[in-house]
Motif scaffolding. Structure first.
Motif, PDB file in Angstrom:
ATOM      1  N   ILE A   1       0.878  -1.172   0.000  1.00 27.78           N
ATOM      2  CA  ILE A   1       0.000   0.000   0.000  1.00 27.78           C
ATOM      3  C   ILE A   1       0.909   1.214   0.000  1.00 27.78           C
ATOM      4  O   ILE A   1       1.906   1.244   0.724  1.00 27.78           O
ATOM      5  CB  ILE A   1      -0.915   0.018   1.245  1.00 27.78           C
ATOM      6  CG1 ILE A   1      -1.654  -1.316   1.381  1.00 27.78           C
ATOM      7  CG2 ILE A   1      -1.895   1.181   1.185  1.00 27.78           C
ATOM      8  CD1 ILE A   1      -2.406  -1.457   2.690  1.00 27.78           C
TER       9      ILE A   1
ATOM     10  N   GLU B   1      -0.311   7.023   0.613  1.00 28.96           N
ATOM     11  CA  GLU B   1      -1.613   7.684   0.598  1.00 28.96           C
ATOM     12  C   GLU B   1      -2.745   6.710   0.878  1.00 28.96           C
ATOM     13  O   GLU B   1      -3.901   7.112   0.992  1.00 28.96           O
ATOM     14  CB  GLU B   1      -1.835   8.359  -0.753  1.00 28.96           C
ATOM     15  CG  GLU B   1      -0.751   9.342  -1.157  1.00 28.96           C
ATOM     16  CD  GLU B   1      -0.662  10.494  -0.177  1.00 28.96           C
ATOM     17  OE1 GLU B   1      -1.718  10.842   0.400  1.00 28.96           O
ATOM     18  OE2 GLU B   1       0.437  11.039   0.000  1.00 28.96           O
ATOM     19  N   GLY B   2      -2.455   5.389   0.972  1.00 28.35           N
ATOM     20  CA  GLY B   2      -3.499   4.403   1.228  1.00 28.35           C
ATOM     21  C   GLY B   2      -3.992   3.706  -0.008  1.00 28.35           C
ATOM     22  O   GLY B   2      -5.021   3.018   0.023  1.00 28.35           O
ATOM     23  N   ARG B   3      -3.256   3.817  -1.144  1.00 30.93           N
ATOM     24  CA  ARG B   3      -3.663   3.153  -2.376  1.00 30.93           C
ATOM     25  C   ARG B   3      -2.993   1.791  -2.464  1.00 30.93           C
ATOM     26  O   ARG B   3      -1.832   1.633  -2.074  1.00 30.93           O
ATOM     27  CB  ARG B   3      -3.289   3.995  -3.604  1.00 30.93           C
ATOM     28  CG  ARG B   3      -4.060   5.292  -3.721  1.00 30.93           C
ATOM     29  CD  ARG B   3      -3.666   6.052  -4.988  1.00 30.93           C
ATOM     30  NE  ARG B   3      -4.423   7.277  -5.140  1.00 30.93           N
ATOM     31  CZ  ARG B   3      -4.121   8.420  -4.538  1.00 30.93           C
ATOM     32  NH1 ARG B   3      -3.032   8.471  -3.768  1.00 30.93           N
ATOM     33  NH2 ARG B   3      -4.865   9.497  -4.695  1.00 30.93           N
TER      34      ARG B   3
ATOM     35  N   LYS C   1      -6.140   1.628  -6.500  1.00 27.56           N
ATOM     36  CA  LYS C   1      -7.315   2.231  -5.871  1.00 27.56           C
ATOM     37  C   LYS C   1      -7.042   2.511  -4.405  1.00 27.56           C
ATOM     38  O   LYS C   1      -6.350   1.757  -3.731  1.00 27.56           O
ATOM     39  CB  LYS C   1      -8.535   1.310  -6.000  1.00 27.56           C
ATOM     40  CG  LYS C   1      -8.958   1.057  -7.433  1.00 27.56           C
ATOM     41  CD  LYS C   1     -10.166   0.132  -7.479  1.00 27.56           C
ATOM     42  CE  LYS C   1     -10.604  -0.136  -8.932  1.00 27.56           C
ATOM     43  NZ  LYS C   1     -11.783  -1.039  -8.969  1.00 27.56           N
ATOM     44  N   HIS C   2      -7.630   3.615  -3.916  1.00 27.52           N
ATOM     45  CA  HIS C   2      -7.556   3.937  -2.486  1.00 27.52           C
ATOM     46  C   HIS C   2      -8.494   2.998  -1.734  1.00 27.52           C
ATOM     47  O   HIS C   2      -9.513   2.545  -2.278  1.00 27.52           O
ATOM     48  CB  HIS C   2      -7.967   5.398  -2.265  1.00 27.52           C
ATOM     49  CG  HIS C   2      -7.646   5.896  -0.890  1.00 27.52           C
ATOM     50  ND1 HIS C   2      -8.517   5.772   0.165  1.00 27.52           N
ATOM     51  CD2 HIS C   2      -6.528   6.525  -0.410  1.00 27.52           C
ATOM     52  CE1 HIS C   2      -7.974   6.293   1.242  1.00 27.52           C
ATOM     53  NE2 HIS C   2      -6.758   6.758   0.928  1.00 27.52           N
ATOM     54  N   TYR C   3      -8.113   2.695  -0.465  1.00 31.78           N
ATOM     55  CA  TYR C   3      -8.930   1.691   0.237  1.00 31.78           C
ATOM     56  C   TYR C   3     -10.372   2.184   0.436  1.00 31.78           C
ATOM     57  O   TYR C   3     -11.291   1.379   0.621  1.00 31.78           O
ATOM     58  CB  TYR C   3      -8.292   1.307   1.569  1.00 31.78           C
ATOM     59  CG  TYR C   3      -8.136   2.413   2.576  1.00 31.78           C
ATOM     60  CD1 TYR C   3      -9.222   2.903   3.295  1.00 31.78           C
ATOM     61  CD2 TYR C   3      -6.880   2.952   2.851  1.00 31.78           C
ATOM     62  CE1 TYR C   3      -9.070   3.899   4.227  1.00 31.78           C
ATOM     63  CE2 TYR C   3      -6.715   3.957   3.776  1.00 31.78           C
ATOM     64  CZ  TYR C   3      -7.822   4.435   4.483  1.00 31.78           C
ATOM     65  OH  TYR C   3      -7.660   5.407   5.405  1.00 31.78           O
ATOM     66  N   SER C   4     -10.584   3.496   0.378  1.00 29.09           N
ATOM     67  CA  SER C   4     -11.958   4.006   0.514  1.00 29.09           C
ATOM     68  C   SER C   4     -12.788   3.716  -0.726  1.00 29.09           C
ATOM     69  O   SER C   4     -14.023   3.826  -0.695  1.00 29.09           O
ATOM     70  CB  SER C   4     -11.924   5.514   0.779  1.00 29.09           C
ATOM     71  OG  SER C   4     -11.290   6.202  -0.298  1.00 29.09           O
ATOM     72  N   GLU C   5     -12.151   3.349  -1.860  1.00 24.15           N
ATOM     73  CA  GLU C   5     -12.845   3.068  -3.107  1.00 24.15           C
ATOM     74  C   GLU C   5     -13.118   1.578  -3.294  1.00 24.15           C
ATOM     75  O   GLU C   5     -13.688   1.181  -4.306  1.00 24.15           O
ATOM     76  CB  GLU C   5     -12.020   3.574  -4.290  1.00 24.15           C
ATOM     77  CG  GLU C   5     -11.687   5.053  -4.210  1.00 24.15           C
ATOM     78  CD  GLU C   5     -10.686   5.492  -5.285  1.00 24.15           C
ATOM     79  OE1 GLU C   5     -10.316   6.668  -5.295  1.00 24.15           O
ATOM     80  OE2 GLU C   5     -10.280   4.625  -6.091  1.00 24.15           O
TER      81      GLU C   5
ATOM     82  N   LYS D   1      -7.669  -0.768   5.440  1.00 26.60           N
ATOM     83  CA  LYS D   1      -7.614   0.289   6.451  1.00 26.60           C
ATOM     84  C   LYS D   1      -6.956  -0.220   7.726  1.00 26.60           C
ATOM     85  O   LYS D   1      -6.156   0.488   8.354  1.00 26.60           O
ATOM     86  CB  LYS D   1      -9.032   0.775   6.733  1.00 26.60           C
ATOM     87  CG  LYS D   1      -9.059   1.960   7.709  1.00 26.60           C
ATOM     88  CD  LYS D   1     -10.477   2.486   7.893  1.00 26.60           C
ATOM     89  CE  LYS D   1     -10.484   3.683   8.850  1.00 26.60           C
ATOM     90  NZ  LYS D   1     -11.848   4.198   9.060  1.00 26.60           N
TER      91      LYS D   1
END
Length: 964
Positions: A250, A253-255, A268-272, A282
């Motif tokens: 990861i 930025e969390g992608r 992709k970001h984990y929020s997506e 997360k």
């Protein structure tokens, strides 16, 4: 209660029944215990297996994580090496092009046209995906070719900086001076994709001598770092371990950078992501921000499509900030555990049946054995019962006899004058006779059961415990003297004690018997006799016997440590006259006061002894490893004693004066004799008497002469300063044509008896005593006065004077004001005064030195660095200090023509001075050949016998006419 004699038949029956009950209970208890132990052992085995398998998985995760981190670090570390290799090749190609054009066109075209051909040949060349281009600068910092900003070409920008303050052009010029293959320079430059920001860039340049150019290229490190990052991701994508283990990543930025089990999530970001995957990423991202470690989370199992628990090791790879995840499904742990449980269940049935059969057999054997043992023990008990009855009657008779013996023994022990007592193994009193009870002030009942802590102070009790321990613990016999202090600390007594162990038949010690005799009075008498034997009864000082003993110890110690000692033999002057006029009682009173004053003049570890009449000896130790140092310290103590004993004494209400004569001998080493040392000090004392009394003399003639000479020289130096015995000599300083340009001021001492004293003899002494400060102030004032006299004559008005300044003089607080005051007092231009400083002076508090030099520099005063090259010769302080001149030391000039090393050193000093903008003068020039050699090397100012010896100022007039 029924008598034991009436139960002779009942007790064996009860014993049989009790034995059978105990055997049955123990057999059932042991069977139950072993069954429970077997079950618990299996549970523990399953638990240990689970722990081992878990630790193995965690260790595998740790190993895979360490391997991945190491690979990323290796990849990151290759960035600069890869970029270095990449930028070298185009620069080498460019140099081949440039050299070919220059070789082909040189002599055919003007240089300006050749330069234009080279520039236009390199301007359109691009590489590194269009980012790479060639640039050319000259070594003065002027842009020659800059394809990305041609508007700067021709501009001189040696001081351009990046956003960190780094000088870009200076760094490229410095790199161009390095050998081929080493000309790299790091700086920051505007990014092609974002011209408002700068990024790290690495450039490689080479020097092109014909046009004094540097030719180079460079590229951004982040571009090459990104390329290697993609290679690393591809390498980690292929790693697998176990049935389900892999490496995921990861970014900061969390992608999701890498997800081998779900490639569609990458980028992709984990929020997506879908809820399950988003929650997992997360959790992993948060764990990394907390510092990393082991973590469990839910993730879809590709085999079942259901969420399953995964165990992962999470770490952050710096400096990229990537989160690395080494993960495996925990389902892999359950196979081994399930197999173990099945094995246990299959084997438990036969084991239980075997255990029950063994318990039944053991119970039958135990019951039979119990019945047989009961029959045998019944017969044995009857025989014991009969024997016990007979022994009871015999013990009653023996007890009566023992009681009578104890009464007789107690009467005997109470009648003796010794202190007799018995202590048990806990150091408590079991018995104490009459004398012990009287000592403690208690009855016997108040002593028994008590310990020494109840009767003596803590130190005495601890000492008694230490003395009793060998008797009670090791069974030793102890005879020793003990000093005991009562609990209130008021009474102290000495005892001679003999302590014996009391043993049982098997030899073990069960108690201590002590017999102590009071020897307090005898010890007091012995101490008084010892004091009378070693101390003077009048002054209470050590006598000759104790002095000799301590002196022998000091000699032995000095032989081991090489430390010097000293003996001071002290005799009171005219003491017999005092006895004859005032009486012996007043003489004794004087001796007591002398003893008191002597003690006050020495250290606590030193010895003051009275060896008879009015004679005293002071013994000093640890005076140092060098004889001169020891003699100096001994003299200081002797002078203190002279001063102390020379003060008035109060006798019969009147002041009486008495002086001592002191002889001193300093000693160290092996083979010394006490009587010889005392004789040496005695002889030195008589020399002091012969010298007029009230003084001290050393036995060693050479040391005495040296100390006397130094003391006389110091006195003459102070007197000479006050009487004006010092004078200034001047040595000419000339230019390359032999014309006089100035002189160096040299201090001379014209002593009325010693004659002309060498500065090597009195300057160090002046430094040590502090007389260098008034001497230096006088020299500065006289030098400024001479400059003032020269100002009136046109031939001498431009001459300069160089004055040597010592470190102590320079660092005095008012030195700057002193120099300025001398200049103003005589109306002298500061530019005509030059202060010569040594390298060692400059290294002491450099900031203060620079401040003082700058203050004087503002008034025009010049500075010359004297004897340059013989000390530290640091370029660091040469650049910082406001110097005007370097002075080549005479040691390099002397062998200039014969020693190549001296010639090279002189040339290096001249070259360095020229590069720093400093002038150079050589001292010690004695031949024309030396002057010519220095002139060829670039030195054009000289001082030495070739141009004149030091002398009065009148001799300088001969130098006003230049030599032909």
């Amino acid at each position: 209660m029924v008598s034991l004699s009436n139960q002779a038949r009942t007790i064996p029956r009860l014993h049989l029944i009790g034995t059978l009950v105990v055997v049955v209970v123990l057999t059932l208890a042991l069977g139950s215990f072993f069954s429970w132990q077997y079950i618990e052992a299996h549970r523990a085995s399953i638990s240990r297996l689970e722990q081992v398998v878990t630790r193995q998985v965690e260790a595998r995760l740790d190993a895979e994580m360490a391997s991945a981190l190491a690979y990323l670090e290796f990849t990151r570390s290759r960035t600069e090496d890869t970029l270095r290799r990449a930028v070298v090749e185009p620069v080498d190609a460019a140099m081949q092009i440039v050299e070919a054009i220059h070789a082909r066109e040189s002599g055919q075209r003007p240089d300006a046209e050749i330069q234009r051909l080279i520039i236009e040949a390199l301007r359109p060349v691009r590489f590194f995906d269009g980012r790479g281009y060639y640039f050319i600068d000259d070594m003065s910092g002027r842009f020659v070719l800059l394809p990305t900003a041609p508007q700067f070409e021709g501009q001189l920008l040696p001081d351009n900086r990046d956003d960190t303050g780094h000088y870009i052009m200076r760094g490229l010029i410095e790199a161009a001076r390095k050998p081929r293959g080493e000309g790299f320079s790091r700086y920051r430059w505007y990014r092609p994709d974002d011209p408002s920001r700068m990024a790290d860039k690495l450039a490689y340049v080479r020097y092109f001598p014909p046009y004094d150019w540097l030719i180079g290229t460079g590229d951004y490190t982040y571009e090459w770092e990104a390329r290697l990052q993609q290679e690393a991701i591809a390498r980690l994508r292929s790693i697998r371990f176990g049935e389900s283990g892999y490496i995921g990543m990861i970014d900061a930025e969390g992608r999701s950078l890498l997800s081998p089990s779900a490639p569609e999530l990458e980028g992709k970001h984990y929020s997506e992501l879908p809820p399950a995957q988003a929650a997992a990423l997360k959790t992993l991202f948060s764990k990394a921000r907390e510092g990393g470690g082991l973590v469990r989370y839910q993730w879809p199992n590709p085999a079942t499509g259901q969420l399953a628990t995964k165990l992962a090791r999470v770490e952050t790879a710096q400096p990229w900030g990537w989160v690395l995840v080494a993960a495996v499904f925990e389902d892999e742990l359950r196979g081994a555990l399930a197999h173990e449980r099945q094995s246990y269940e299959a084997a438990s049935g036969p084991r239980v049946h075997g255990l029950l059969l063994a318990m039944g057999l053991a119970l039958s054997i135990a019951l039979l054995g119990s019945w047989l043992f009961s029959r045998w023990s019944g017969r044995l008990f009857k025989r014991y019962h009969d024997e016990n009855q007979a022994q009871r009657l015999a013990l009653q008779v023996q007890a009566e006899s023992l009681r009578e013996s104890e009464d007789k023994l107690a009467t005997i022990l109470d009648s003796v004058e010794a202190y007799i007592y018995i202590k048990d193994r806990d150091y408590r009193y079991l018995y104490a006779n009459r004398r012990v009870c009287e000592l403690f002030g208690r009855e016997l009942e108040g002593v028994v059961g008590k310990s020494d802590e109840d009767f003596f102070d803590m130190q005495t009790a601890a000492n008694l415990r230490k003395n009793d321990t060998p008797v009670i613990e090791q069974g030793e016999r102890v005879a020793l003297e003990e000093v005991n202090t009562t609990l209130d600390g008021k009474v102290e007594r000495a005892f001679l004690s003999i302590k014996l162990p009391l043993r049982r038949e098997d030899g073990t010690v069960y108690a201590l018997c002590g017999i102590s005799t009071d020897i307090t009075q005898r010890k007091a008498m012995e101490e008084e006799i010892r004091h009378l034997a070693f101390y003077d009864p009048l002054t209470d000082l050590p006598n000759r016997r104790l002095l000799i003993d301590r002196l022998q110890q000091m000699i032995a110690q000095g032989a081991r440590t090489a430390q010097h000692g000293a003996l001071l033999f002290i005799d009171l002057d005219n003491f017999k006259t005092l006895n004859d006029t005032l009486g012996h009682d007043q003489g004794d009173a004087l001796l007591v006061q002398v003893a008191h004053r002597l003690r006050a003049c020495v250290r606590e570890e030193d010895t003051v002894a009275r060896i008879g009449g009015d004679e005293f000896v002071v013994m000093l130790g640890s005076l140092g490893l060098q004889a001169a140092e020891a003699a100096s310290r001994a003299r200081a103590v002797g002078e203190k004693i002279l001063d102390g004993l020379g003060q008035p004494y109060g006798l019969q209400g009147r002041a009486h004066f008495s002086t001592p004569s002191i002889g001193v001998t300093v000693f160290a080493g092996r083979g010394l004799r006490v009587d010889e040392l005392l004789k040496q000090a005695d002889l030195a004392m008589y020399e002091a008497k012969a010298a007029g009394r009230n003084t001290l003399c050393f036995f060693d003639p050479e040391m005495q002469a040296a100390l006397t000479a130094r003391s006389m020289l110091e006195s003459d130096l102070r007197l000479g300063l006050s009487l004006g015995q010092f004078m200034l000599h001047y040595q000419a300083q000339v230019d390359e044509g032999g014309a006089l340009v100035g002189a160096e001021v040299l201090l001379r001492w014209q002593h009325p008896v010693r004659g002309l004293v060498s500065p090597l003899d009195f300057i160090p002494l002046a430094e040590e005593t502090g007389l260098i400060l008034p001497l230096g102030a006088w020299v500065l004032d006289e030098a400024c006065a001479q400059l003032g006299r020269w100002r009136a004559d046109a031939r001498t008005s431009a001459l300069t004077l160089s004055v040597n300044v010592s470190a102590r003089q320079f660092h005095q607080p008012g030195f700057v004001d002193l120099v300025i005051a001398a200049l103003e007092r005589h109306g002298v231009d500061g530019g005509l005064l030059k202060l010569e400083l040594t390298e060692s002076l400059l290294l002491d508090d450099v900031d203060d030195t620079i401040a003082k030099m700058s203050a004087l520099k503002a008034r025009g005063v010049g500075f010359s660095l004297d004897d340059f090259g013989t000390g530290y010769s640091s370029l660091a302080y040469l650049k910082r200090l406001p110097l005007d001149q370097l002075k080549i030391d005479r040691s390099f000039v002397r062998d200039l023509l014969t020693d190549p090393n001296d010639a090279e050193i002189a040339r290096a000093i001249i070259t360095m001075a020229d590069s720093l903008g400093l002038s150079v003068i050589a001292e010690g020039v004695e031949t024309e050949a030396q002057r010519a050699c220095l002139a060829n090397q670039g030195c054009h100012a000289y001082q030495g016998y070739l141009f004149g010896r030091p002398g009065p100022v009148e001799l300088l007039w001969e130098q006003l006419v230049p030599k032909a």
